[in-house]
Design an enzyme around this catalytic site. Structure first.
Site, PDB file in Angstrom:
ATOM      1  N   HIS A 140       0.588  -1.004  -0.255  1.00  0.00           N
ATOM      2  CA  HIS A 140       0.020   0.171   0.188  1.00  0.00           C
ATOM      3  C   HIS A 140       1.009   1.018   0.154  1.00  0.00           C
ATOM      4  CE1 HIS A 140      -4.391  -2.156   0.845  1.00  0.00           C
ATOM      5  NE2 HIS A 140      -3.629  -3.048   1.289  1.00  0.00           N
ATOM      6  N   ASN A 194      -9.740  -2.595   2.506  1.00  0.00           N
ATOM      7  CA  ASN A 194      -9.675  -2.211   1.434  1.00  0.00           C
ATOM      8  C   ASN A 194     -10.851  -2.151   0.387  1.00  0.00           C
ATOM      9  OD1 ASN A 194      -7.214  -3.103   1.448  1.00  0.00           O
ATOM     10  ND2 ASN A 194      -7.200  -5.200   1.093  1.00  0.00           N
TER      11      ASN A 194
HETATM   12 FE1  HDE Z   1      -2.384  -4.849   5.754  1.00  0.00          FE
HETATM   13  N1  HDE Z   1      -0.400  -3.892   6.361  1.00  0.00           N
HETATM   14  N2  HDE Z   1      -1.488  -6.658   6.098  1.00  0.00           N
HETATM   15  N3  HDE Z   1      -4.205  -5.829   5.027  1.00  0.00           N
HETATM   16  N4  HDE Z   1      -3.219  -3.402   4.542  1.00  0.00           N
HETATM   17  C1  HDE Z   1      -0.420  -3.022   5.477  1.00  0.00           C
HETATM   18  O1  HDE Z   1       1.128  -1.148   6.909  1.00  0.00           O
HETATM   19  C2  HDE Z   1      -0.448  -6.757   7.069  1.00  0.00           C
HETATM   20  C3  HDE Z   1      -4.681  -7.244   5.232  1.00  0.00           C
HETATM   21  C4  HDE Z   1      -4.451  -2.748   3.938  1.00  0.00           C
HETATM   22  O2  HDE Z   1      -3.668   3.790   3.980  1.00  0.00           O
HETATM   23  C5  HDE Z   1       0.868  -2.214   6.506  1.00  0.00           C
HETATM   24  O3  HDE Z   1       1.517   0.815   7.300  1.00  0.00           O
HETATM   25  C6  HDE Z   1      -0.836  -8.625   7.267  1.00  0.00           C
HETATM   26  C7  HDE Z   1      -5.848  -6.932   5.119  1.00  0.00           C
HETATM   27  C8  HDE Z   1      -4.444  -1.381   3.893  1.00  0.00           C
HETATM   28  O4  HDE Z   1      -1.251   3.856   5.245  1.00  0.00           O
HETATM   29  C9  HDE Z   1       1.476  -3.823   7.274  1.00  0.00           C
HETATM   30  C10 HDE Z   1      -1.956  -9.027   6.768  1.00  0.00           C
HETATM   31  C11 HDE Z   1      -6.361  -5.384   5.031  1.00  0.00           C
HETATM   32  C12 HDE Z   1      -3.221  -0.913   3.825  1.00  0.00           C
HETATM   33  C13 HDE Z   1       0.379  -4.821   6.265  1.00  0.00           C
HETATM   34  C14 HDE Z   1      -2.234  -7.699   5.884  1.00  0.00           C
HETATM   35  C15 HDE Z   1      -4.918  -4.924   5.158  1.00  0.00           C
HETATM   36  C16 HDE Z   1      -2.240  -1.740   5.181  1.00  0.00           C
HETATM   37  C17 HDE Z   1       2.406  -2.373   5.198  1.00  0.00           C
HETATM   38  C18 HDE Z   1      -1.901 -10.090   6.900  1.00  0.00           C
HETATM   39  C19 HDE Z   1      -8.126  -5.431   4.379  1.00  0.00           C
HETATM   40  C20 HDE Z   1      -3.038   0.527   3.947  1.00  0.00           C
HETATM   41  C21 HDE Z   1       2.021   0.153   5.859  1.00  0.00           C
HETATM   42  C22 HDE Z   1      -2.200 -10.587   8.292  1.00  0.00           C
HETATM   43  C23 HDE Z   1      -9.003  -5.364   5.556  1.00  0.00           C
HETATM   44  C24 HDE Z   1      -2.930   1.791   5.533  1.00  0.00           C
HETATM   45  C25 HDE Z   1       0.929  -0.373   7.042  1.00  0.00           C
HETATM   46  C26 HDE Z   1      -2.218   3.274   4.771  1.00  0.00           C
HETATM   47  C27 HDE Z   1      -1.298  -1.890   5.062  1.00  0.00           C
HETATM   48  C28 HDE Z   1       0.432  -5.970   7.141  1.00  0.00           C
HETATM   49  C29 HDE Z   1      -3.729  -8.190   5.063  1.00  0.00           C
HETATM   50  C30 HDE Z   1      -5.552  -3.660   4.634  1.00  0.00           C
HETATM   51  C31 HDE Z   1       2.538  -4.441   6.906  1.00  0.00           C
HETATM   52  C32 HDE Z   1       0.577  -9.067   8.480  1.00  0.00           C
HETATM   53  C33 HDE Z   1      -7.134  -8.991   5.133  1.00  0.00           C
HETATM   54  C34 HDE Z   1      -4.699  -0.646   3.344  1.00  0.00           C
HETATM   55  O5  HDE Z   1       1.319  -3.708   8.258  1.00  0.00           O
END
Ligand code: HDE
Length: 700
Positions: A75, A148
């Site tokens: 993202h 999302n």
């Molecule tokens: Fe994320 N995800 N994610 N994700 N995600 C990040 O956090 C992570 C997941 C989502 O505008 C990271 O700040 C893991 C689902 C958005 O700043 C990180 C898992 C959904 C954004 C991270 C998921 C999301 C992130 C990278 C599996 C929808 C951007 C940078 C368990 C519900 C937020 C950060 C923004 C960002 C980890 C799965 C949505 C690495 C470990 C499911 C919208 O922390």
């Protein structure tokens, strides 16, 4: 310090004035010493050598050398805006969250929309899932709903997240491709992970090509908990629904936009807000009583499943309005730190193993990205309610804490700050017991039924687009065995789908699967069910040159503006054009600085000289061809109709005995009723795209 979300600025019109600093401000060093020259280093004579004592040069360069922080690992590419959220009526029956009680209260928010795979500088319009993250600055602390635009996810357990993300990102040996899932390693992984099947059906659908951030849904994905003042809990799923309806770009359009205007979606968000056309989203909830947790034929804690709206309806509970652009991209959009673990009393977690992993990962990633445990003190991350803790020091501590007390219990500080005996966040006291095991729950074991449900729910056009997307994505995978595995997988979703995909990617048609398509559908999953027929916020190109018929241009432009449509006059050169009678019109864009893909519709007014000039310009004909190919509304009046004949538009009658909208093309050779033309054109623009145009111009 004030939180930017607290400042009560109204959206400003972009003008040079808004970027100017106060009169009389002088350039200084970071120490406040006024600078007399910032264009030349301090040297001994000409041309040099330069002097070590040039402190202004050193400060300027050392700061510059450190201006980048690590981009988000996923993202990374995103854009955000300020706004507010307002609940429609109290939700006290389900939750004690204060911001969900009083309809008169506006809670400040900051929303960030993003793509997943690409780097920070990648294009907006690529085929990808969009992030939809909202920080609510409530009076009880910050609440982050990090979702999302697709209601399910690729994997069921957080421990697989690095694997899916490694596979989706550019391949490690050559860093190709940028911001695209169309490559071997992604499909290799997907073809070996059956739980991803439902998500990849959404990924291949038009959902991953949103027309704009303001025209896509958002989903919390996981099942969360609400808890009310009596301590009663229920499960909840969150939905965002755009007021403008859900619409997508054509794939070819999206790909061309990535070159013509890589900032297409962030520009749309920015400009909509500057023009006062504020993106709005309704927040909805699906409530599942605790005792109903097991009444579904899937596990509601499995993030690869959604709860069909036909089983549990979505109740609209409030509205978010985005009405202010950030003042500074880095300070706000880049430094905002979302975390699903940021909750307020009344909102709690479920045991979804994907969610539980996220509760660790986001805080961890912010520590790395923002470089200090004090990131919560950055203006964009600070709560708007008072906050007190005993934390001290650390990199970039910007608080000057004046108390000698930084521990608990204490008597020297009057025992404060102290945990509250009456309020405070209490985790829902769910009773749990079991053995330590590293296993997947058997209740997470079925992977195809909802993928089939999604496929069955799509319209014929949506299905056609999905198959084309699969031909593109898998067509970029050289490894035959990966393509074959994917056809086998799709065969478990639907036999006809698998045969259609196989045909385009050099794989033999599969044999009938053991399990047949269950035949069920959920109409709410089709994007067509989420259309809102409005032309508001759309962009129309008016193609014109000297000699244009002023009345035609003016009447149609006025009608479009009245319908909330933004118009731009496109001509060969910037400056002005003159009508046949001498009126002047400002040219907004040229055929070099714009393209049909940047607009939702095209209008060509009459005027013999204007149309003759346009006819002689190949770029104009290409403009019209492309708009037609991308199934957009097109209108022409007077001699403008002659220009359409020059294009490769097919299947349309070039006469107007009875003025009508023919597959989104409206023509009035004898424009006696411009009002009617405008009316039909606005209706056609509100249709978005005419996907079913049978006759398409040859591929370009
Ligand atoms: Fe994320 N995800 N994610 N994700 N995600 C990040 O956090 C992570 C997941 C989502 O505008 C990271 O700040 C893991 C689902 C958005 O700043 C990180 C898992 C959904 C954004 C991270 C998921 C999301 C992130 C990278 C599996 C929808 C951007 C940078 C368990 C519900 C937020 C950060 C923004 C960002 C980890 C799965 C949505 C690495 C470990 C499911 C919208 O922390």
């Amino acid at each position: 310090m004030t939180n930017p979300s607290q400042t009560n600025k109204t959206a400003k019109t972009e003008s040079l004035e808004s970027f100017q600093v106060d009169a009389g401000e002088q350039l200084t060093t970071n120490q406040g010493v006024v600078v007399d020259n910032t264009d030349n280093t301090l040297k001994v004579g000409n041309p040099g050598p330069s002097l070590r004592e040039d402190f202004h040069f050193q400060e300027k360069l050392t700061h510059f050398d450190r201006e980048r922080i690590p981009e988000r690992v996923v993202h990374a590419r995103g854009a955000g805006a300020h706004g507010y959220f307002q609940v429609y009526e109290s939700l006290s029956e389900y939750t004690k969250a204060e911001f969900l009680q009083d309809p008169s209260i506006q809670t400040p928010v900051f929303a960030r929309f993003s793509t997943v795979a690409g780097s920070r500088g990648s294009a907006d319009s690529v085929r990808d899932v969009r992030g939809f993250a909202v920080k609510f600055y409530t009076q009880e602390g910050n609440y982050d709903l990090v979702g999302n635009n697709i209601p399910v996810f690729f994997i069921q357990d957080a421990i697989k997240f690095p694997d899916i993300v490694h596979s989706i990102k550019p391949e490690p040996h050559n860093e190709i491709p940028q911001a695209s899932t169309a490559h071997p390693s992604f499909w290799d992984f997907i073809s070996l992970v059956p739980e991803s099947t439902h998500m990849i059906m959404w990924l291949l659908s038009d959902r991953t090509l949103p027309r704009s951030f303001s025209r896509m849904q958002g989903f919390g994905v996981h099942t969360y908990r609400f808890v009310n003042t009596q301590g009663k809990s229920c499960f909840v799923k969150f939905h965002w629904r755009p007021i403008l309806g859900v619409y997508s770009l054509a794939f070819d359009e999206a790909q061309k936009l990535a070159g013509k205007d890589p900032d297409f979606q962030r520009r749309d968000l920015w400009e909509s807000i500057e023009q006062g056309n504020y993106p709005e989203f309704e927040l909805g909830v699906q409530i599942i009583e605790e005792e109903d947790e097991h009444k579904f034929d899937f596990d509601i804690l499995d993030s690869t499943k959604l709860i069909p709206e036909e089983l549990v309806s979505v109740r609209a509970i409030g509205k978010m309005v985005l009405n202010r652009n950030p003042d500074n991209f880095f300070a706000e959009t880049e430094q905002i730190a979302f975390a699903p673990s940021n909750v307020v009393p009344g909102i709690d977690f479920s045991d979804d193993p994907l969610l539980q992993g996220r509760l660790f990962s986001y805080h961890d990633t912010q520590l790395h990205r923002l470089g200090s445990p004090n990131f919560g003190n950055l203006p964009i991350n600070r709560p708007v309610c008072p906050f007190h803790n005993n934390q001290q020091d650390g990199r970039m501590q910007i608080e000057v804490k004046t108390s000698r007390v930084n521990y608990f219990p204490n008597s020297l500080g009057g025992g404060q700050p102290a945990p509250s005996e009456t309020e405070g966040y209490v985790h829902y006291p769910e009773r749990v017991e079991g053995h330590k095991i590293r296993e997947r729950s058997p209740s997470f074991g079925e992977h195809f039924s909802q993928a089939t449900l999604f496929w069955n729910s799509l319209s014929a056009v949506e299905k056609e687009h999905l198959v084309e997307a699969a031909h593109f994505e898998l067509g970029k995978v050289e490894a035959q065995e990966v393509r074959e595995r994917m056809v086998d997988r799709l065969n478990q979703v639907d036999h006809k789908l698998a045969k259609l995909v196989a045909m385009g990617i050099g794989v033999a048609a599969p044999t009938e699967p053991a399990t047949q398509n269950h035949g069920q559908s959920s109409p709410a999953l089709s994007q067509e069910s989420l259309a809102v027929k409005t032309a508001k916020g759309r962009k129309v190109a008016i193609l014109a040159a000297d000699g244009v018929e002023a009345e035609q241009l003016t009447v149609i432009k006025k009608a479009l503006t009245a319908a909330g449509v933004q118009t731009q006059i496109v001509s060969k050169f910037l400056g002005t054009i003159q009508s046949a009678k001498g009126e002047e019109f400002k040219v907004d864009k040229t055929f070099l600085t714009s393209a049909a893909v940047m607009f939702d519709a095209v209008y060509i007014p009459g005027g013999t000289q204007s149309v003759e000039t346009l006819k002689a310009n190949g770029d104009v004909v290409h403009f019209i061809d492309e708009a037609f190919r991308h199934c957009k509304a097109i209108a022409a009046t007077g001699e403008g109709v002659e220009l359409l004949k020059e294009s490769s538009i097919q299947g349309i009658t070039f006469s107007d005995p009875s003025l009508q909208n023919d597959q989104g093309v409206i023509m009035a050779k004898t424009p006696s009723n411009l009002g009617k033309v405008a009316e039909l054109f606005v209706e056609a623009i509100a249709e978005h795209r005419f996907w079913t145009r049978k006759q398409k111009v040859p591929a370009q």
